[in-house]
Design a protein around this motif. Sequence first.
Motif, PDB file in Angstrom:
ATOM      1  N   PRO A 182       0.850  -1.197   0.000  1.00 28.10           N
ATOM      2  CA  PRO A 182       0.000   0.000   0.000  1.00 28.10           C
ATOM      3  C   PRO A 182       0.884   1.246   0.000  1.00 28.10           C
ATOM      4  O   PRO A 182       1.161   1.846   1.038  1.00 28.10           O
ATOM      5  CB  PRO A 182      -0.807  -0.143   1.299  1.00 28.10           C
ATOM      6  CG  PRO A 182       0.082  -0.928   2.207  1.00 28.10           C
ATOM      7  CD  PRO A 182       0.877  -1.848   1.308  1.00 28.10           C
ATOM      8  N   VAL A 183       1.334   1.641  -1.168  1.00 30.61           N
ATOM      9  CA  VAL A 183       2.376   2.647  -1.317  1.00 30.61           C
ATOM     10  C   VAL A 183       1.997   3.962  -0.647  1.00 30.61           C
ATOM     11  O   VAL A 183       2.844   4.616  -0.040  1.00 30.61           O
ATOM     12  CB  VAL A 183       2.690   2.888  -2.818  1.00 30.61           C
ATOM     13  CG1 VAL A 183       3.954   3.699  -2.973  1.00 30.61           C
ATOM     14  CG2 VAL A 183       2.839   1.577  -3.554  1.00 30.61           C
ATOM     15  N   HIS A 184       0.738   4.361  -0.755  1.00 26.18           N
ATOM     16  CA  HIS A 184       0.318   5.621  -0.148  1.00 26.18           C
ATOM     17  C   HIS A 184       0.546   5.624   1.361  1.00 26.18           C
ATOM     18  O   HIS A 184       1.005   6.605   1.933  1.00 26.18           O
ATOM     19  CB  HIS A 184      -1.158   5.893  -0.467  1.00 26.18           C
ATOM     20  CG  HIS A 184      -2.095   4.867   0.094  1.00 26.18           C
ATOM     21  ND1 HIS A 184      -2.138   3.563  -0.362  1.00 26.18           N
ATOM     22  CD2 HIS A 184      -2.993   4.948   1.102  1.00 26.18           C
ATOM     23  CE1 HIS A 184      -3.029   2.888   0.334  1.00 26.18           C
ATOM     24  NE2 HIS A 184      -3.572   3.700   1.230  1.00 26.18           N
ATOM     25  N   LYS A 185       0.270   4.510   2.027  1.00 24.83           N
ATOM     26  CA  LYS A 185       0.485   4.415   3.471  1.00 24.83           C
ATOM     27  C   LYS A 185       1.970   4.333   3.798  1.00 24.83           C
ATOM     28  O   LYS A 185       2.429   4.925   4.777  1.00 24.83           O
ATOM     29  CB  LYS A 185      -0.244   3.194   4.046  1.00 24.83           C
ATOM     30  CG  LYS A 185      -1.707   3.418   4.309  1.00 24.83           C
ATOM     31  CD  LYS A 185      -2.286   2.270   5.124  1.00 24.83           C
ATOM     32  CE  LYS A 185      -3.497   2.746   5.882  1.00 24.83           C
ATOM     33  NZ  LYS A 185      -4.051   1.714   6.764  1.00 24.83           N
ATOM     34  N   VAL A 186       2.722   3.592   2.999  1.00 25.03           N
ATOM     35  CA  VAL A 186       4.170   3.504   3.214  1.00 25.03           C
ATOM     36  C   VAL A 186       4.774   4.904   3.163  1.00 25.03           C
ATOM     37  O   VAL A 186       5.566   5.293   4.030  1.00 25.03           O
ATOM     38  CB  VAL A 186       4.829   2.572   2.170  1.00 25.03           C
ATOM     39  CG1 VAL A 186       6.350   2.666   2.235  1.00 25.03           C
ATOM     40  CG2 VAL A 186       4.372   1.135   2.375  1.00 25.03           C
ATOM     41  N   TYR A 187       4.390   5.672   2.163  1.00 26.76           N
ATOM     42  CA  TYR A 187       4.898   7.038   2.000  1.00 26.76           C
ATOM     43  C   TYR A 187       4.598   7.888   3.232  1.00 26.76           C
ATOM     44  O   TYR A 187       5.466   8.596   3.741  1.00 26.76           O
ATOM     45  CB  TYR A 187       4.281   7.661   0.741  1.00 26.76           C
ATOM     46  CG  TYR A 187       4.772   9.055   0.445  1.00 26.76           C
ATOM     47  CD1 TYR A 187       5.999   9.264  -0.181  1.00 26.76           C
ATOM     48  CD2 TYR A 187       3.999  10.164   0.770  1.00 26.76           C
ATOM     49  CE1 TYR A 187       6.446  10.546  -0.457  1.00 26.76           C
ATOM     50  CE2 TYR A 187       4.441  11.455   0.495  1.00 26.76           C
ATOM     51  CZ  TYR A 187       5.664  11.635  -0.118  1.00 26.76           C
ATOM     52  OH  TYR A 187       6.110  12.898  -0.389  1.00 26.76           O
ATOM     53  N   GLN A 188       3.354   7.802   3.727  1.00 24.96           N
ATOM     54  CA  GLN A 188       2.964   8.591   4.906  1.00 24.96           C
ATOM     55  C   GLN A 188       3.791   8.191   6.134  1.00 24.96           C
ATOM     56  O   GLN A 188       4.220   9.059   6.899  1.00 24.96           O
ATOM     57  CB  GLN A 188       1.473   8.425   5.199  1.00 24.96           C
ATOM     58  CG  GLN A 188       0.550   8.964   4.124  1.00 24.96           C
ATOM     59  CD  GLN A 188       0.804  10.427   3.802  1.00 24.96           C
ATOM     60  OE1 GLN A 188       1.033  11.229   4.694  1.00 24.96           O
ATOM     61  NE2 GLN A 188       0.769  10.779   2.527  1.00 24.96           N
ATOM     62  N   PHE A 189       4.032   6.910   6.337  1.00 24.32           N
ATOM     63  CA  PHE A 189       4.794   6.478   7.493  1.00 24.32           C
ATOM     64  C   PHE A 189       6.279   6.805   7.349  1.00 24.32           C
ATOM     65  O   PHE A 189       6.951   7.094   8.351  1.00 24.32           O
ATOM     66  CB  PHE A 189       4.586   4.984   7.777  1.00 24.32           C
ATOM     67  CG  PHE A 189       3.361   4.713   8.605  1.00 24.32           C
ATOM     68  CD1 PHE A 189       3.425   4.703   9.987  1.00 24.32           C
ATOM     69  CD2 PHE A 189       2.132   4.488   8.000  1.00 24.32           C
ATOM     70  CE1 PHE A 189       2.295   4.482  10.768  1.00 24.32           C
ATOM     71  CE2 PHE A 189       0.983   4.256   8.760  1.00 24.32           C
ATOM     72  CZ  PHE A 189       1.071   4.257  10.146  1.00 24.32           C
ATOM     73  N   LEU A 190       6.808   6.779   6.129  1.00 32.93           N
ATOM     74  CA  LEU A 190       8.220   7.147   5.942  1.00 32.93           C
ATOM     75  C   LEU A 190       8.469   8.604   6.325  1.00 32.93           C
ATOM     76  O   LEU A 190       9.569   8.956   6.750  1.00 32.93           O
ATOM     77  CB  LEU A 190       8.642   6.896   4.492  1.00 32.93           C
ATOM     78  CG  LEU A 190       8.825   5.435   4.101  1.00 32.93           C
ATOM     79  CD1 LEU A 190       9.099   5.299   2.615  1.00 32.93           C
ATOM     80  CD2 LEU A 190       9.969   4.780   4.905  1.00 32.93           C
ATOM     81  N   LYS A 191       7.467   9.435   6.208  1.00 30.06           N
ATOM     82  CA  LYS A 191       7.620  10.842   6.607  1.00 30.06           C
ATOM     83  C   LYS A 191       7.862  10.997   8.097  1.00 30.06           C
ATOM     84  O   LYS A 191       8.353  12.025   8.557  1.00 30.06           O
ATOM     85  CB  LYS A 191       6.358  11.634   6.238  1.00 30.06           C
ATOM     86  CG  LYS A 191       6.155  11.877   4.770  1.00 30.06           C
ATOM     87  CD  LYS A 191       5.105  12.952   4.646  1.00 30.06           C
ATOM     88  CE  LYS A 191       4.177  12.724   3.528  1.00 30.06           C
ATOM     89  NZ  LYS A 191       3.109  13.735   3.447  1.00 30.06           N
TER      90      LYS A 191
END
Length: 193
Positions: A182-191
Amino acid sequence: MVLQNLEKYQLILASKSPRRKRLLEELGLDFKVQVSDVKEYFPPELGMTAIPEYLAELKGTAIRKQMPDNCLVIAADTIVWKDEEVIGKPATKQEAIALLKHLSGSQHQVITGVNIQSVRQKYSFHAVTEVWFDELSDDEIEYYVERCKPYDKAGGYGIQEWIGFVGVQKIEGSFFNVMGLPVHKVYQFLKLF
């Protein structure tokens, strides 16, 4: 790199999935792949969303322990869930055909658990996507299995392959989650790192 907060880390993808690798590349991340050899076992009392989160953390922790302190490990595990049970990866052509017959003409869930960890922080989360399959003929199922050999895929199919084009009636949730991340969630958590 958009996520400039990650420049201090060496990013590691703890997965041999070419789909997950491609999705992280599309985010513009610079990372290495390191595959964990942990046995994918989960306690039987775990529920639908807990299973892939548990397995992702198992993989991520195994790799994290082998890496230097400046590493940030991303691990994931995807399951298909139907009728209160996990539909695994088929080992043979016959198993792949049987799994797809089971999914044909019905709804199931695809759940990906993700674990992202550094030496100081750790996050686990999941995404659920509802998938509806049209009724598939035996010929369509056999054609797909013969052509795409989906033995490395949960549920015995890849939504981005032929069967996704002709058999998936609709989805609710992230398409990329069905691909394995789930790339969108991965991106948010990487922030958050």
